[in-house]
Design an enzyme around this catalytic site. Structure first.
Site, PDB file in Angstrom:
ATOM      1  N   GLU A   1      42.212  37.223  45.206  1.00  0.00           N
ATOM      2  CA  GLU A   1      42.243  37.977  43.960  1.00  0.00           C
ATOM      3  C   GLU A   1      42.366  37.025  42.780  1.00  0.00           C
ATOM      4  O   GLU A   1      43.140  36.066  42.835  1.00  0.00           O
ATOM      5  CB  GLU A   1      43.441  38.937  43.980  1.00  0.00           C
ATOM      6  CG  GLU A   1      43.460  39.925  42.826  1.00  0.00           C
ATOM      7  CD  GLU A   1      44.687  40.829  42.878  1.00  0.00           C
ATOM      8  OE1 GLU A   1      44.534  42.035  43.129  1.00  0.00           O
ATOM      9  OE2 GLU A   1      45.811  40.324  42.667  1.00  0.00           O
TER      10      GLU A   1
ATOM     11  N   TYR B   1      38.642  40.902  36.000  1.00  0.00           N
ATOM     12  CA  TYR B   1      39.374  40.940  37.271  1.00  0.00           C
ATOM     13  C   TYR B   1      38.352  40.840  38.399  1.00  0.00           C
ATOM     14  O   TYR B   1      37.315  41.516  38.349  1.00  0.00           O
ATOM     15  CB  TYR B   1      40.140  42.267  37.387  1.00  0.00           C
ATOM     16  CG  TYR B   1      40.733  42.519  38.759  1.00  0.00           C
ATOM     17  CD1 TYR B   1      42.056  42.153  39.043  1.00  0.00           C
ATOM     18  CD2 TYR B   1      39.975  43.100  39.773  1.00  0.00           C
ATOM     19  CE1 TYR B   1      42.595  42.371  40.294  1.00  0.00           C
ATOM     20  CE2 TYR B   1      40.514  43.317  41.030  1.00  0.00           C
ATOM     21  CZ  TYR B   1      41.832  42.952  41.288  1.00  0.00           C
ATOM     22  OH  TYR B   1      42.361  43.160  42.523  1.00  0.00           O
TER      23      TYR B   1
END
Lengths: 292, 379, 379, 292
Positions: C189, C101
């Protein structure tokens, strides 16, 4: 006492696993400096003759309490390494690396001046506080403890002067190489201010050279803020304009930065300027002799 | 690294700084072809790294093919203050209404870039600075914040330039700052910054210096490096990775550490001699480097004596002695050497030299004594 | 402005962030054509601004043309948590070895961008943050200095990702930071940041939010704005330049100043009502703006009563009254209004309203009284 | 006394020649504020009802001694104007402009925090010190001199509270709008610190709203560093997550920045939080009444 490095120094070396980095780290440790850590990305967990190596400055600081960094990585990695050291909370960063791009130095300087860390160098031989700690490549064998503070843009020239002082029976509080680059992290003024406040230092010797205006600025500062005697030397009277004389910062630009102008500025403020290194040592010995 | 005008203009174009259309040419026929492509009138400009090209006849206006050929012929190969013209820049002629001056300089004292603007361009700026210091306006730029519109606007208003070009001149300053940062320049200068009759803003000249230490990230600029103007000794030294500067005297000098070498030059001059070069053998010099350095120094035919001034720290005096001995073996220099060895392993070094008993090599105990000796021998 | 996955990936490509090859499609035949071009297997992904697409059946793997057609058919037009799928992104399938991530967020508290990295990707990060907070590593970036190599390196080492991808993952963080700054993003993101079987580093998803205030300098992004997902009242309000947010209650609300309107919503809720919207008529509101705002509010059929809460500073209460009167003339609202006017020209405003004697308009002296009244009328 | 603006304020207005800029500059001057200059590039030499206009802040400062700037230019020029004001040495910059890109605010904030200037706003109504100076768009007619310091992220809501206080017989030392943007130049803490040090201020009212964590940080600060009573209000209990409620900074992100969390944080530190603006005024009057 001494300035900047001493027995409280806990050194972390960036580039400790390189050939030069290893050599000088061990030399510094042999002198008595507490070399507590090294940083080399992807070599974390290894050690260099017992000095633990970490991947990041952050890990080195949190594991070993390092408070001083020596930068020994090649020029293209040096600015990043200095910034990483600052980001990890290192208070004093000593950058030996020569050949860092000027714009990198500009960014680093303008960033560091906002807070946190003090940078000495780059392109400097480091700092020696005789009898206490040696951080960098200064050959410690020529120097002993004493009351002369030496600050210089040049390495070998400083050793020459320091050596002659030692032969005259005098030693040094600290010897600080501020480096020969156009944008040194610390200036003559920054170091002279420390020597002025250091009770052990009785005489300050500054060793300048052509290029820039750091010596002229130091002259102003000495006149207004320094009570201790200062002796100066300037190298490069015969340097032709427009030529870089070895150090990236040693260049006369047009009529700017000449040795003559610097010597004149210093003398105008009452600083005695030696004609050659030997004479500088002689003047220093004369002043110190009179003070004994 | 100083760029030639046309190389600087090519960087300008890359960053949006308006420049006149032009072509590079290394021969007369290339120059004429360039002129024909651009359309007349054109200006043919000698590309050499020295000022005063115009006065020396290195910049000429051509109104037709015949003139283009004639001027290219005259300029290519001409000598301008010691520099031979190997290439020209052929440029569409501009109509000049006003001439300003603009620059971004690396201010070492403030440790910030400084933007400069004057409405008195097209002439010697240092002369302007003396006669009318108020005409040159200066403003520092925080390198972390970068050049802001207000920097350009403020300089433009303070320099008192014409109201209709306040905006484009301010914008050009911003673009020159982009060149300065993106290309790792230590100087970007435009003199004159031209205002044409149509009130367009154009960089008519370009003086750009790129930081040698940053060339590794500018492959295109590094590839430009043209050794043709360099001195043969300097080229030779560069190939061997030595830090060498050619001077015009007859005392060859080698030392370790830039400060010590500069100091050695000074001491030789004080003793009445004239240094032939600056050569820093560097820290930790090995024997081969010393041998290599001796070759460079004595390849300068003016050199009539050589001084070695070594204060050994990391550098070991015995290594230096070994290098000198090897140099004598391989190249048999025919000029006298004076050697001062001090510091690390000085005893061993001096012993090696004594043992080798090289012809015409004199050892001296001090820097001052060595300087006097070499000056005497160089006479 | 929240971008769809494929729009974010297009920005990524522009800044060098590696993404899988893919094509946009709005019809089944476009999707099949895209799949044929890319070569199987492909993934067909619903493009909607809502999470949980995978669980809802909005992401499907197709191994041949028949599957591609079948999945495109199923996904296009489907409803995912209230959002209709109007377009899909057809992407070459990636072989997944590891999922990380990565994100750059706008940290309002520190007033600096913050880079984030975790080796626990491909799942709900907030869940990871709760169960294993050490797995998420964070580092602030001084926006004036910018992202440095050490930021990426330190995060990569601290997150404990695989040794062979420390460098490329650090580099991708730098590129994501470039997207963040260059595109005026407030969020960038990547979840998951994919490590393929070949140990390549790829952004498999993209969640990007662009600052609406900066759209003027991003014409390409501004052009993406697709109102298809927007509520009809919100679209109507935007066209009229009004600051309006649709809520799900039945009390229409208008006030001047964002803080006062938020406060009015709260007070209505405290009085037992449910606000239907947020509408800030702004400072210095003129009569036409008020009329226009009334139209937007009552176009929401759920609205059964409307509250005007005005504290006049720059806004003049008489102007507000005039706007309301005009609104009644032109559109004849059939719901009751409660009006509280205070501040500049409140007396005049109230007098105008009294004189106009509008049907079903009630004036109240205080904000609290007005809230209670409107809640009572909305029942 | 008062904070930030008073009778020593010498105001220069950037964008003074625009319609709104002219209107509010003259309104501020009518109130008694010394509006000494305006800045509009290329309009230097003109005047706005007697207020001289300059091309640059530098010229305005050197000609008029301006020490406070009000920024009234459109959003795309605002960051540049703020930076120009700082560069010209203006100590206090009050930015009214709404709609400045968040990254511009980030750069400006991080630059200004290094030194020089204080920024209030952007996207704020300005500062009113009743009876002394008004800089911005606050309607001064509702406020009188007194001992309540008001600090707020919202304009109209503040007027509402201030007006109710005035009806209760109390006035204000200063009213400071810190603005509704995600990166305000000054925080609640910065302003509360000034009120704490201001002898005239006896009670501080802070008016927060959803988004960010400035209220939570203020709660910590109040607990450790504020001796004066503080009353708070938070707007936006009913705001749904992910929606920008008018102010660019007023947005609940996931579970971050809710009104409930802010009110709770304040109450946990002993700050009384009113349920609605009227109640805030009532609590303030109650506290002040007890102190009289």
């Amino acid at each position: 006492m001494a300035i900047l490095v001493d027995t409280d120094t806990r050194l972390v070396v960036s580039g400790v696993t390189g050939r030069e980095g290893t050599f000088h780290s061990l030399r510094n440790r042999d002198y008595g400096t507490q070399v507590v850590a090294g940083v080399t990305p992807a070599k974390g967990g290894q050690d260099v003759d017992g000095i633990p190596v970490f991947d990041t400055f952050q890990a080195a600081v949190s594991e070993t309490g390092a408070n001083t960094a020596m930068i020994f990585v090649p020029p293209r990695f040096a600015a990043d390494s200095i910034l990483e050291a600052e980001n990890a909370g290192i208070a004093l960063i000593i950058a030996i690396t020569e050949g860092i791009p000027a714009h990198d130095e500009l960014r680093v300087y303008n960033h560091l001046k906002r807070g946190g860390s003090r940078l000495i160098g780059p392109n400097c031989p480091g700092i020696l506080s005789p009898g206490k700690a040696n951080v960098g490549i200064i050959p410690a064998q020529f120097f002993k403890e004493g009351n002369v503070g030496l600050v210089s843009r040049s390495g070998t020239l400083t050793y020459q002067i320091g050596n002659e002082l030692a032969q005259g029976g005098f030693g040094n509080s600290s010897i600080v190489g501020i480096g020969g680059d156009p944008v040194p992290g610390s200036s003559f003024i920054d170091v002279i201010e420390l020597f002025e406040a250091d009770p052990e230092t009785e005489l300050i010797v500054m060793c300048g050279e052509i290029g820039g205006s750091a010596e002229e600025e130091a002259a102003e500062f000495i006149a207004t803020s320094v009570s201790k005697p200062v002796v100066a030397y300037i190298a490069g009277f015969t340097a032709p304009p427009g030529k870089t004389m070895g150090h990236a910062g040693a260049i006369v630009s047009g009529t700017q930065g000449t040795a003559a102008a610097k010597a004149e500025a210093l003398e105008a403020k009452g600083v005695r300027v030696g004609r050659n290194p030997t004479q500088v040592a002689e003047i220093a010995v004369e002043i110190l002799g009179a003070r004994v | 690294m100083d760029l030639l005008e046309y190389q600087g203009k090519q960087l300008f174009s890359k960053h949006g700084v308006p420049v006149p259309d032009g072509r590079h040419a290394a021969t007369v026929s290339e120059a004429v072809e360039a002129a024909e492509e651009l359309g007349y009138p054109v200006v043919i400009k000698a590309q050499v790294q020295i000022g005063g090209r115009g006065k020396a006849g290195g910049i000429k206006l051509a109104s037709d093919r015949a003139e283009a050929e004639q001027h290219a012929q005259a300029i290519l190969g001409m000598d301008i203050r010691g520099f031979t013209v190997h290439e020209v820049w052929v440029e569409k002629a501009s109509e000049i209404d006003e001439e300003y001056y603009a620059a971004i300089v690396f201010d070492r004292s403030a440790k910030q870039p400084m933007a400069m603007l004057s409405r008195m361009g097209g002439m010697d700026v240092e002369a302007v600075a003396e006669t009318d210091p108020e005409a040159m306006r200066m403003l520092h730029v925080d390198p972390l914040l970068g050049f802001q519109e207000f920097h350009g606007r403020r300089l433009a208003f303070e320099a008192g330039i014409a109201a209709d070009v306040i905006r484009p001149v301010g914008a050009m300053l911003g673009q020159l700052y982009d060149v300065f940062v993106a290309e790792d320049a230590t100087l970007v200068e435009v003199n004159p910054l031209l205002i044409t009759n149509a009130r367009e803003v154009v960089a008519l000249d370009a003086k750009v210096t790129i930081d040698d230490n940053a060339l590794y990230r500018h492959a295109d600029v590094a590839a430009l490096r043209d050794a043709s103007g360099e001195d043969p000794q300097e080229r030779m030294a560069k190939e061997r990775g030595l830090t060498y500067v050619k001077l015009d005297g007859n005392v060859g000098i080698l030392g370790n550490g830039a400060g010590l070498v500069m100091s050695t030059l000074d001491v030789v001059a004080q003793a009445g001699g004239r240094p032939a070069n600056f050569l820093d053998a560097g820290g930790g010099s090995k024997a081969e480097a010393i041998t290599s350095a001796v070759e460079v120094i004595i390849s300068d035919e003016k050199v009539s004596a050589v001084l070695f001034n070594i204060f050994g720290g990391i550098t070991r005096c015995d290594e230096v002695a070994r290098g000198l001995i090897e140099a004598f073996r391989s190249i048999e220099p025919d000029v006298p050497f004076v050697v001062r060895l001090d510091g690390t392993n000085d005893v061993e070094g001096r012993a090696l030299l004594a043992e080798a008993n090289l012809p015409n090599v004199h050892t001296e105990a001090t820097m001052l004594g060595a300087a006097e000796k070499v000056v005497e021998l160089a006479r």
